[in-house]
Structure formats: structure tokens, C-alpha cells
Design a protein around this motif. Sequence first.
Motif, mmCIF file in Angstrom:
data_model
loop_
_atom_site.group_PDB
_atom_site.id
_atom_site.type_symbol
_atom_site.label_atom_id
_atom_site.label_comp_id
_atom_site.label_asym_id
_atom_site.label_seq_id
_atom_site.Cartn_x
_atom_site.Cartn_y
_atom_site.Cartn_z
ATOM 1 N N LYS A 15 37.450 -0.005 -88.449
ATOM 2 C CA LYS A 15 37.727 0.322 -87.055
ATOM 3 C C LYS A 15 37.141 1.704 -86.785
ATOM 4 C CE LYS A 15 42.379 2.335 -87.435
ATOM 5 N NZ LYS A 15 42.127 3.528 -86.629
ATOM 6 N N ILE A 21 31.535 -3.227 -86.810
ATOM 7 C CA ILE A 21 32.864 -3.020 -86.233
ATOM 8 C C ILE A 21 33.406 -4.347 -85.712
ATOM 9 C CG2 ILE A 21 34.230 -1.652 -84.624
ATOM 10 C CD1 ILE A 21 32.630 0.077 -86.550
ATOM 11 N N TYR A 33 39.162 -2.928 -83.398
ATOM 12 C CA TYR A 33 39.400 -1.559 -82.962
ATOM 13 C C TYR A 33 40.720 -1.517 -82.202
ATOM 14 C CZ TYR A 33 37.396 -3.681 -78.769
ATOM 15 O OH TYR A 33 37.135 -4.528 -77.725
ATOM 16 N N GLU A 38 39.160 4.231 -79.477
ATOM 17 C CA GLU A 38 38.325 3.595 -80.493
ATOM 18 C C GLU A 38 37.337 2.618 -79.864
ATOM 19 O OE1 GLU A 38 41.094 3.956 -84.476
ATOM 20 O OE2 GLU A 38 40.523 1.973 -83.756
ATOM 21 N N GLU A 39 37.755 1.936 -78.840
ATOM 22 C CA GLU A 39 36.835 1.051 -78.123
ATOM 23 C C GLU A 39 35.682 1.859 -77.526
ATOM 24 O OE1 GLU A 39 37.031 -2.405 -74.641
ATOM 25 O OE2 GLU A 39 38.775 -1.147 -75.062
ATOM 26 N N LEU A 69 33.261 2.925 -80.144
ATOM 27 C CA LEU A 69 32.357 1.813 -80.432
ATOM 28 C C LEU A 69 31.242 1.745 -79.390
ATOM 29 C CD1 LEU A 69 31.453 -0.674 -81.946
ATOM 30 C CD2 LEU A 69 33.277 -1.977 -80.829
ATOM 31 N N ARG A 110 28.378 -4.402 -83.498
ATOM 32 C CA ARG A 110 29.696 -4.872 -83.070
ATOM 33 C C ARG A 110 29.705 -6.388 -83.073
ATOM 34 N NH1 ARG A 110 30.447 -2.213 -77.375
ATOM 35 N NH2 ARG A 110 32.521 -3.128 -77.612
#
Length: 406
Positions: free
Chosen positions: A308, A326, A329, A334-335, A338, A349
Motif C-alpha cells: 500500500k 499497488i 490502499y 494513500e489513494e 498512488l 496500479r
Amino acid sequence: MSKKVLIMSASTGGGHNRAARAIKEELTNKNINDEPIECEIVDSLKLVNTTMDKIISRGYEKSAIYTPKAYGSVYRLSETGLISKNEFKDNLLTSFMARKFKKLLNTAKPDLIIGTHPFPMIALSTLKKNAYVEESPYSLNDPFHKYYQDLKVPPMMSVLTDYTTHSTWIQNELDYYIVGHEYVKELLVCEGVDSNKVKSFGIPVEKSFLSNRDKNTVLSELGLSPSKLTVLLMGGSFGAGNIKETLTELLDINRDFQILVITGRNENLKDKIEKKLHSYSGEKNIQVLGFTNKMNDILASIDVLITKPGGLTTTEALLKDVPMIIPYYIPGQEEENLDFLSNCGAALRTTKKYTLAVLLKVLIDDPSRLDILKKNIKSIRKFNSAQNIASLVVDILSNEEDINHY
């Protein structure tokens, strides 16, 4: 007389404290007028109230593991117009924290404050905003106005520990923002922050992390082969994310590679994975670790990281040139981390179509794809963040009479 710096942190995830330690490490090596800089890390939530610390810190940990979508909903709500910027300080909880911090300021008498977490900086901004000015009447609307009397709040600097921004970080009373990349600086500028206040130094890590032992030695000690492609599966210090389900996906991939799983402090997860592997009859070599303080060695020894995208985890992977995939998350910062990694071409991703199996097979079958990811990583990683922060602090403290000069 020596200068004193307070670093305000909080134990909501491991990254805030690690960044604080990295900054302290560099500051303690600096001198002003032949006097060493005194530096102290303050766990702000513990200072305010142990019960509050347990509720917030453990609440973050539990939500990260068990209810990440709920955490994401709260995160997004706080970014909407319902809670405008610079208004987080105008509530009873913040005022309560500010009252506690006043005693700290009067006792420690810091010359500068650095924050690696937004909560203490909101409270300190409350103090700075409402600091008592002689001959001016108190505001009768402020129930804690008496705690601002005769208070001096020094220059303040926030160190953002993710590759994104959030309303909680943005306070008019802050003098500087340290961010992980120029993209993040632009995000702050778009939110109305003066660009001269923002320094794109990177997210700080401890100097010891940058060194590592020989790859062959490290992998051999872990029970892994130095000659085989190594995939590390992890979920941060709490062991959050769908690690168990992701491991199942990895075991089903018909390619030759080995797997290291790190579960962090999540002992329950470690037990479940080890029980699961008792019935595994395949040929892949899988090793399982709990919490480890050898991530500097491990990240330098693997080929692909599946994780994550926490702020410090991401930073450490970038500094070690490790390509990332990834698959999960925590919604929120965290999103957005990414988003940053994807836009920079530094991580892959997963999606419904582009599954973990699809992405990893391509990387294994065509190693040049790994080289492309590493090239992109080299273009965005930032070394010497903690050193640059320490140098900025020295500049500020050496020129206190003209803080806006920098």
C-alpha cells in the motif's frame, strides 16, 4: 545561548515519527554561533491526553486495517466546502489542544517548531492566531481566550509526509511547508499558499536507511535465493491491506519467482499466513517476517514491491530504486499517493482488467519494463531532505529578525 527546536509528531502510522527522527538526527549535528541546536521530539497526542492518544492513534490503526472505506469517507468530507481551509482551528477540541500546548511553549521556550503531523500544527496555529496583544481586548467569543495571554509563538514549519495535500495542513500562521515533490508544491499553490513558503525538499528519512548490506548476504539470511527474482509483499507497519488475498494471487501465478511477506506488527495476520502456507504444495519459496528494522537492507535486495502506498513506504522504495505494484490502499492520502506515483510512471496500479497477475507476468517476462520504472523513479526521488530542512532551520534561526527574507 543555544537555539531550541521542537518537532511535533503523532503516532498515527509510523511515518510521522520516522520523519521526525530523521530531522532531529540532522539538526543535532548543526551549530549556530558555535552553539549546538537543542532538539526535542514531542508526541503531541500523548502530551495532550493519553486517552485522546489511544482513541486517535489506535482508531487510525483499526480503521486502516478493518474499515478503510469509512476512513476515506471522513478524509474526503474534510476536503469539501463543508469544512473550509483554516477553520479546523475554530473548534473546542483544537482549543483544548492549544491550551495544553501553551504550557509546553512557556516551559520549553522553543525558537522554532517543526510539525510532521497536522494536528499539533492546527492547535499551534490557534495559539498564534489568538496570541494576546497588549492593549487589545480579549475576544468574548473564544472560551479559551485567557490561555493566549503573553504568549510568544515562534516560526513554524510543516513537513508533509505524503505526496499530496489536505486541508488540515494548510494554516495561514505557518511560515514554511516542506513537501515531497514539485507536484505537491503546485497543489499547495493552487490552494492559495504563497509559493515562497513551499520547499520541495522531499520527505525526510534517517541517514542510516540509505546504507545497506550486500544483497546476496541479506537474501541468504532470509532463506531466499540471491539468483531468483524476489517479490516483497507488505502493508506498512500495521500490516494493513488485503495481504492474505494478494498472497493467494501470487501463489497462482505460473512464473518462477520467490516471495517475502512482511506483516509488520500485525501478529494475527502473520499467524494466519503461516497457517495458510502449511497446506501450500507449490514450488515457490515463501518466507514470512513480522516487524523488522532491516528495511534498508531488504528494499535494496528485492526486485518488485507489492504494497500500500504510505508516504514513508513510498519514499523509501523510491530511494532504493524499487518498482512498485499497488493492489490496495487506504482511501484518502494513500489513494492520492498512488495518483502521484502513477502520474510519474514510478508504480503500476492494478485494476479489474489489469490484475496483479497480468502486471507481474509482464515485468518478469520483459525485464526492460522494470528498467523503465527504475528510470522514472530516479527522475523523481529526492535525497538529502533532512539535511536541507536542517540547513533551512539554521538559516531561519540565524536571521530571526527577518523570517520573510527566505
